[in-house]
Design an enzyme around this catalytic site. Structure first.
Site, PDB file in Angstrom:
ATOM      1  N   TYR A   1      15.853  30.075   9.432  1.00  0.00           N
ATOM      2  CA  TYR A   1      14.573  30.630   9.982  1.00  0.00           C
ATOM      3  C   TYR A   1      14.480  30.470  11.491  1.00  0.00           C
ATOM      4  O   TYR A   1      14.680  29.697  12.050  1.00  0.00           O
ATOM      5  CB  TYR A   1      13.546  29.872   9.467  1.00  0.00           C
ATOM      6  CG  TYR A   1      13.077  30.027   7.883  1.00  0.00           C
ATOM      7  CD1 TYR A   1      12.897  31.416   7.602  1.00  0.00           C
ATOM      8  CD2 TYR A   1      13.016  29.083   7.141  1.00  0.00           C
ATOM      9  CE1 TYR A   1      12.530  31.571   6.109  1.00  0.00           C
ATOM     10  CE2 TYR A   1      12.520  29.254   5.582  1.00  0.00           C
ATOM     11  CZ  TYR A   1      12.377  30.538   5.471  1.00  0.00           C
ATOM     12  OH  TYR A   1      11.776  30.609   3.934  1.00  0.00           O
TER      13      TYR A   1
ATOM     14  N   ARG B   1     -10.274  -0.129  15.078  1.00  0.00           N
ATOM     15  CA  ARG B   1      -9.991   0.768  13.933  1.00  0.00           C
ATOM     16  C   ARG B   1     -10.899   0.283  12.716  1.00  0.00           C
ATOM     17  O   ARG B   1     -12.083   0.844  12.538  1.00  0.00           O
ATOM     18  CB  ARG B   1      -8.437   0.588  13.620  1.00  0.00           C
ATOM     19  CG  ARG B   1      -8.125   1.650  12.475  1.00  0.00           C
ATOM     20  CD  ARG B   1      -6.699   1.494  12.180  1.00  0.00           C
ATOM     21  NE  ARG B   1      -6.210   0.198  11.477  1.00  0.00           N
ATOM     22  CZ  ARG B   1      -5.013   0.147  10.742  1.00  0.00           C
ATOM     23  NH1 ARG B   1      -4.065   1.019  10.969  1.00  0.00           N
ATOM     24  NH2 ARG B   1      -4.904  -1.095  10.305  1.00  0.00           N
TER      25      ARG B   1
ATOM     26  N   LYS C   1       0.848  -1.056   0.120  1.00  0.00           N
ATOM     27  CA  LYS C   1      -0.124  -0.001  -0.095  1.00  0.00           C
ATOM     28  C   LYS C   1       0.820   1.151   0.143  1.00  0.00           C
ATOM     29  O   LYS C   1       2.234   0.944   0.307  1.00  0.00           O
ATOM     30  CB  LYS C   1      -1.059  -0.097   1.243  1.00  0.00           C
ATOM     31  CG  LYS C   1      -0.191  -0.028   2.497  1.00  0.00           C
ATOM     32  CD  LYS C   1      -1.041  -0.381   3.734  1.00  0.00           C
ATOM     33  CE  LYS C   1      -0.213  -0.276   4.772  1.00  0.00           C
ATOM     34  NZ  LYS C   1      -1.150  -0.910   6.254  1.00  0.00           N
TER      35      LYS C   1
ATOM     36  N   MET D   1      11.461  24.231   3.389  1.00  0.00           N
ATOM     37  CA  MET D   1      10.687  23.584   2.339  1.00  0.00           C
ATOM     38  C   MET D   1      11.692  22.754   1.436  1.00  0.00           C
ATOM     39  O   MET D   1      11.382  21.663   1.156  1.00  0.00           O
ATOM     40  CB  MET D   1       9.878  24.577   1.636  1.00  0.00           C
ATOM     41  CG  MET D   1       8.938  23.606   0.748  1.00  0.00           C
ATOM     42  SD  MET D   1       7.534  24.664  -0.099  1.00  0.00           S
ATOM     43  CE  MET D   1       6.748  25.265   1.104  1.00  0.00           C
TER      44      MET D   1
HETATM   45  C1  LIG Z   1      -0.340  -1.728   7.002  1.00  0.00           C
HETATM   46  C2  LIG Z   1      -0.718  -3.014   7.187  1.00  0.00           C
HETATM   47  C3  LIG Z   1      -0.169  -4.118   7.464  1.00  0.00           C
HETATM   48  C4  LIG Z   1       1.366  -4.201   7.202  1.00  0.00           C
HETATM   49  O1  LIG Z   1       2.118  -3.609   8.653  1.00  0.00           O
HETATM   50  P1  LIG Z   1       3.440  -3.351   8.780  1.00  0.00           P
HETATM   51  O2  LIG Z   1       3.439  -2.874  10.304  1.00  0.00           O
HETATM   52  O3  LIG Z   1       3.814  -2.384   7.861  1.00  0.00           O
HETATM   53  O4  LIG Z   1       3.913  -4.661   8.697  1.00  0.00           O
HETATM   54  C5  LIG Z   1      -0.721  -5.590   7.979  1.00  0.00           C
HETATM   55  N1  LIG Z   1      -2.110  -5.404   7.838  1.00  0.00           N
HETATM   56  C6  LIG Z   1      -3.035  -4.328   7.722  1.00  0.00           C
HETATM   57  C7  LIG Z   1      -4.175  -4.681   8.070  1.00  0.00           C
HETATM   58  C8  LIG Z   1      -2.246  -3.180   7.536  1.00  0.00           C
HETATM   59  O5  LIG Z   1      -3.348  -2.068   7.516  1.00  0.00           O
END
Ligand SMILES: *Cc1c(COP(=O)(O)O)cnc(C)c1O
Length: 353
Positions: free
Chosen positions: A246, A133, A38, A294
């Site tokens: 800055y 979640r 992802k 930036m």
């Molecule tokens: C992102 C995610 C993972 C992978 O998690 P890592 O900590 O990056 O290994 C696995 N399962 C779900 C549901 C996730 O959202």
């Protein structure tokens, strides 16, 4: 104007290391090992990473969004399993099912929409065992009656803290709740969950960050998936009593050689690294002086011997600076450093599989 590649920050993606990390995870377990790609493979580039992992033998991929999964299906062809963790957006169910994607049902609403749109199509079921979640709560599992998931999952909230009591609690809730789906493949562990031990493995691991060389130190030694470098733009000497950047937040207390480097929060390098992180120039640790702006950061390069030429690369994390170490100094996690890099950072691929 022609673009000058050397003026840009570069993320060198180590595809061979990512494949090696995946293989290292497979050796931890008797379960199948998938790969979470992802968010553009955590900023590493979804397609090249997935191709390298498929070549290494990975057959189960996970994205968050349907659109990510559709691009991945195009890249990998019909064979590998691709699971959409966030599930379908309303109205997207049939499109995703027809693309041969395993859509995750995460709520009573997603389940109802699925029953209406494509009741016969394979799907994955997420059960919430304590993270609060996404996922069906235990008391809602009756809603699944009459449908058979292809995969049952849950997600651990505290796997990066091995001694946290929620790990055992979620394990026992997942074992109990998933028992109502006899014979269905089960998956609980992300990267850190896989490190907790075989009790957490079930049938399929879902590592993400470990493939990219981040996450908690565990039973596996991992290689960096990415090295972020940026070029030196200017080198100069400041005198005692002056300040840098800055807000004049960094005071110079003795004659100091400084180098300004072409990287900033516009590239995704966090402003919270101001005055805390460092860069690596010719193997020497050079503290970040003052604020990250930036497009620029300024380093104290007094400890580097010899002339420093414009264009020399400074590493911010990767082969010489551990991703999680730099992230900690910026008050964040490796996940956020790698996935937060913007398109302005040039990606260069090495060890293409
Ligand atoms: C992102 C995610 C993972 C992978 O998690 P890592 O900590 O990056 O290994 C696995 N399962 C779900 C549901 C996730 O959202």
């Amino acid at each position: 104007m022609t673009s000058q590649p050397t003026a840009r920050a570069t993320a060198t993606i180590h595809l061979g290391a990512i494949a090696a990390n995946w293989l290292a995870m497979t050796r931890l377990t008797r379960a199948r090992t998938g790969a979470v790609v992802k968010a553009d493979a955590y900023g590493h580039g979804m397609e090249p990473v997935a191709r390298a992992l498929a070549a290494a033998g990975c057959r189960d991929f996970f994205t968050a969004h349907g659109a990510e999964a559709i691009s991945l299906r195009r890249a990998l062809g019909p064979e590998p399993g691709i699971c959409v963790l966030n599930g379908a957006a309303p109205g997207e169910e049939t499109t995703l099912a027809q693309a041969g994607l395993l859509v995750t049902l995460n709520s009573p609403a997603q389940l109802a929409a699925w029953r209406d749109a494509c009741p016969g199509a394979p799907f994955a079921l997420m059960i919430d065992t304590g993270m609060n979640r996404l996922g069906l709560r235990g008391e809602d599992l009756g809603l699944v009656d009459g449908l058979r998931p292809a995969l049952v999952m849950s997600h651990l909230a505290c796997a990066d803290e091995p001694d946290h009591p929620l790990n055992a609690g979620q394990l026992s809730r997942f074992s109990a709740l998933s028992a109502r789906f006899a014979g269905v493949a089960r998956s609980l562990a992300n990267s850190a969950g896989a490190m907790l031990g075989p009790d957490w493995h079930f049938d399929l691991l879902r590592p993400g960050i470990a493939l990219y060389g981040g996450g908690p130190d565990g039973a596996v030694s991992l290689r960096p998936g990415m090295t972020l470098t940026a070029p030196v733009l200017s080198v100069f000497t400041a005198q005692a009593g002056e300040s840098v950047g800055y807000g004049a937040s960094a005071r110079i207390d003795r004659q100091t050689r400084l180098a300004t480097v072409g990287l900033g929060y516009g590239d995704g390098f966090p402003r919270s690294a101001s005055g805390r992180g460092y860069g690596l120039l010719r193997g020497v640790r050079c503290p970040i002086m003052g604020r990250v702006s930036m497009d620029l950061i300024t380093l104290d390069v007094s400890a580097v011997a010899g002339d420093i030429a414009p264009g020399e690369p400074v590493e911010l994390f990767g082969s010489g600076i551990h991703l999680e170490g730099q992230a900690r100094r910026a008050g964040t996690l490796g996940y956020e450093l790698v996935s937060g890099l913007t398109p302005r950072v040039r990606r260069v691929y090495e060890d293409a599989a």
